[in-house]
Scaffold this active site. Structure first.
Site, PDB file in Angstrom:
ATOM      1  N   GLY A   1     -14.470  -9.685  13.422  1.00 27.63           N
ATOM      2  CA  GLY A   1     -14.026 -10.730  12.507  1.00 27.63           C
ATOM      3  C   GLY A   1     -15.107 -11.361  11.653  1.00 27.63           C
ATOM      4  O   GLY A   1     -14.962 -12.504  11.220  1.00 27.63           O
TER       5      GLY A   1
ATOM      6  N   MET B   1      -7.409  -2.402  12.792  1.00 28.15           N
ATOM      7  CA  MET B   1      -7.527  -0.984  13.160  1.00 28.15           C
ATOM      8  C   MET B   1      -6.183  -0.323  13.447  1.00 28.15           C
ATOM      9  O   MET B   1      -6.098   0.551  14.301  1.00 28.15           O
ATOM     10  CB  MET B   1      -8.465  -0.837  14.370  1.00 28.15           C
ATOM     11  CG  MET B   1      -9.880  -1.322  14.101  1.00 28.15           C
ATOM     12  SD  MET B   1     -10.645  -0.503  12.690  1.00 28.15           S
ATOM     13  CE  MET B   1     -11.002   1.089  13.422  1.00 28.15           C
ATOM     14  N   ARG B   2      -5.144  -0.751  12.759  1.00 28.53           N
ATOM     15  CA  ARG B   2      -3.852  -0.072  12.864  1.00 28.53           C
ATOM     16  C   ARG B   2      -3.491   0.478  11.497  1.00 28.53           C
ATOM     17  O   ARG B   2      -3.674  -0.219  10.483  1.00 28.53           O
ATOM     18  CB  ARG B   2      -2.736  -1.036  13.298  1.00 28.53           C
ATOM     19  CG  ARG B   2      -2.928  -1.671  14.632  1.00 28.53           C
ATOM     20  CD  ARG B   2      -2.941  -0.691  15.761  1.00 28.53           C
ATOM     21  NE  ARG B   2      -1.692   0.093  15.874  1.00 28.53           N
ATOM     22  CZ  ARG B   2      -1.584   1.171  16.645  1.00 28.53           C
ATOM     23  NH1 ARG B   2      -2.618   1.617  17.327  1.00 28.53           N
ATOM     24  NH2 ARG B   2      -0.448   1.811  16.727  1.00 28.53           N
TER      25      ARG B   2
ATOM     26  N   LEU C   1      -0.995   1.047   8.758  1.00 29.46           N
ATOM     27  CA  LEU C   1       0.285   0.423   8.412  1.00 29.46           C
ATOM     28  C   LEU C   1       1.200   1.456   7.751  1.00 29.46           C
ATOM     29  O   LEU C   1       0.734   2.398   7.103  1.00 29.46           O
ATOM     30  CB  LEU C   1       0.034  -0.757   7.474  1.00 29.46           C
ATOM     31  CG  LEU C   1      -0.725  -1.918   8.142  1.00 29.46           C
ATOM     32  CD1 LEU C   1      -1.279  -2.880   7.097  1.00 29.46           C
ATOM     33  CD2 LEU C   1       0.155  -2.661   9.142  1.00 29.46           C
TER      34      LEU C   1
ATOM     35  N   HIS D   1     -13.194  -1.708   2.776  1.00 26.40           N
ATOM     36  CA  HIS D   1     -13.647  -0.465   3.402  1.00 26.40           C
ATOM     37  C   HIS D   1     -15.153  -0.326   3.155  1.00 26.40           C
ATOM     38  O   HIS D   1     -15.626  -0.595   2.047  1.00 26.40           O
ATOM     39  CB  HIS D   1     -12.899   0.734   2.809  1.00 26.40           C
ATOM     40  CG  HIS D   1     -13.310   2.019   3.438  1.00 26.40           C
ATOM     41  ND1 HIS D   1     -12.920   2.365   4.721  1.00 26.40           N
ATOM     42  CD2 HIS D   1     -14.104   3.022   3.002  1.00 26.40           C
ATOM     43  CE1 HIS D   1     -13.449   3.538   5.029  1.00 26.40           C
ATOM     44  NE2 HIS D   1     -14.177   3.957   3.999  1.00 26.40           N
TER      45      HIS D   1
ATOM     46  N   GLU E   1      -1.434   5.680   1.487  1.00 26.11           N
ATOM     47  CA  GLU E   1      -2.506   6.576   1.930  1.00 26.11           C
ATOM     48  C   GLU E   1      -3.655   5.731   2.493  1.00 26.11           C
ATOM     49  O   GLU E   1      -3.913   4.622   2.015  1.00 26.11           O
ATOM     50  CB  GLU E   1      -3.035   7.436   0.768  1.00 26.11           C
ATOM     51  CG  GLU E   1      -1.975   8.243   0.046  1.00 26.11           C
ATOM     52  CD  GLU E   1      -1.099   7.379  -0.869  1.00 26.11           C
ATOM     53  OE1 GLU E   1      -1.625   6.475  -1.548  1.00 26.11           O
ATOM     54  OE2 GLU E   1       0.135   7.594  -0.870  1.00 26.11           O
TER      55      GLU E   1
ATOM     56  N   ASP F   1      -7.078   4.034   3.089  1.00 17.91           N
ATOM     57  CA  ASP F   1      -8.226   3.647   2.270  1.00 17.91           C
ATOM     58  C   ASP F   1      -8.091   4.122   0.824  1.00 17.91           C
ATOM     59  O   ASP F   1      -9.055   4.616   0.217  1.00 17.91           O
ATOM     60  CB  ASP F   1      -9.537   4.161   2.899  1.00 17.91           C
ATOM     61  CG  ASP F   1      -9.770   3.550   4.272  1.00 17.91           C
ATOM     62  OD1 ASP F   1      -9.405   2.380   4.463  1.00 17.91           O
ATOM     63  OD2 ASP F   1     -10.306   4.246   5.153  1.00 17.91           O
TER      64      ASP F   1
HETATM   65  C1  GRF Z   1     -15.968  -3.770   8.325  1.00 19.89           C
HETATM   66  O1  GRF Z   1     -17.056  -2.902   8.156  1.00 19.89           O
HETATM   67  C2  GRF Z   1     -14.847  -3.383   7.407  1.00 19.89           C
HETATM   68  O2  GRF Z   1     -15.274  -2.868   6.177  1.00 19.89           O
HETATM   69  C3  GRF Z   1     -14.138  -2.316   8.197  1.00 19.89           C
HETATM   70  O3  GRF Z   1     -14.180  -2.762   9.524  1.00 19.89           O
HETATM   71  C4  GRF Z   1     -15.318  -3.610   9.696  1.00 19.89           C
HETATM   72  C5  GRF Z   1     -14.808  -4.919  10.234  1.00 19.89           C
HETATM   73  O4  GRF Z   1     -15.848  -5.800  10.584  1.00 19.89           O
HETATM   74  N1  GRF Z   1     -12.798  -2.109   7.684  1.00 19.89           N
HETATM   75  P1  GRF Z   1     -15.522  -7.313  10.931  1.00 19.89           P
HETATM   76  O5  GRF Z   1     -14.466  -7.293  12.053  1.00 19.89           O
HETATM   77  O6  GRF Z   1     -14.995  -7.977   9.698  1.00 19.89           O
HETATM   78  O7  GRF Z   1     -16.815  -7.899  11.399  1.00 19.89           O
END
Ligand code: GRF
Length: 214
Positions: A11, A89-90, A92, A108, A142, A144
């Site tokens: 986060g 990390m899901r 969608l 990303h 799709e 990213d």
């Molecule tokens: C970041 O590098 C973001 O670009 C990727 O996941 C990471 C999340 O980091 N999608 P955080 O949880 O915001 O510290």
């Protein structure tokens, strides 16, 4: 603009967005944080800031679509206008991406369309690129992919490991995501033919070369 942030872990981008939205001139308000994991460290950032934080555990649902519908219902119930994915990390569904079309942002850690998906830093190093960075974009079905709102560029160093590169890119992420959110919340961002147009965008004049000569 009432904004929700969806997280799964650390986060740090959430923290950067919370900080930025606390400024008096901020146009977005972080009004809700949702994690799919109850142990996400990032939930603490929300609690510390007094922002409502919920867990919607994906394992409670029969499939992706059921999970996404529940998420969407929660967001709508809270009057959310914009959603930022920040280390969520899901994957969608297309249904969710369509429902929140041009109101759903993701960050990303690469210069998209290069290196979408997992392991972006390792792949950037393997490709030998001299610059990497981060991209904030509107989400499409799709992975990213979608109209690009803001990118931040960082130089790659010869001695970089995926970890050192990730740390440098993360600093850029923490600057880019608040800029992108504020632009969208200000109403200056439009999507035309799947490209983002920004009213009165200020473009840097500098060319950066890596390595520098001499
Ligand atoms: C970041 O590098 C973001 O670009 C990727 O996941 C990471 C999340 O980091 N999608 P955080 O949880 O915001 O510290």
């Amino acid at each position: 603009m009432r904004t929700a942030v969806l997280i799964s872990g650390r986060g740090s981008n959430l923290a950067a967005l919370i900080d930025a939205c606390r400024q008096p001139d901020a146009r977005a308000e972080i009004a809700l944080v949702i994690s799919n994991r109850s142990d996400a460290a990032g939930l603490e950032h929300a609690r510390a800031a007094g922002i409502p934080a919920e867990t919607v555990d994906h394992r409670r649902f029969a499939g992706r679509e059921e999970f996404d519908r529940c998420l969407s219902d929660r967001l709508e119930a809270q009057g959310i206008a914009l959603v930022c994915l920040a280390g969520f990390m899901r994957v969608l569904t297309g249904w969710f991406a369509e429902r929140w079309r041009d109101r759903l942002l993701n960050i990303h850690p690469s210069l998209l369309p290069a290196f979408p998906g997992l392991d972006a830093h390792r792949r950037a190093l393997a490709a030998g690129v001299r610059f990497s960075g981060c991209t904030v974009h509107f989400v499409r079905a799709e992975i990213d992919a979608g109209p690009i709102i803001v990118q931040g560029v960082v130089p790659v160093r010869q001695e970089d490991t995926p970890e050192t590169l990730a740390a440098r890119v993360l600093q850029a992420e923490h600057r880019c995501y608040p800029v992108a959110l504020d632009l969208v919340a200000s109403g200056r961002v439009r999507v035309v033919d799947e490209r983002v147009l920004i009213d009165d965008a200020a473009t840097p004049a500098t060319i950066v070369i890596n390595p520098e000569s001499g």
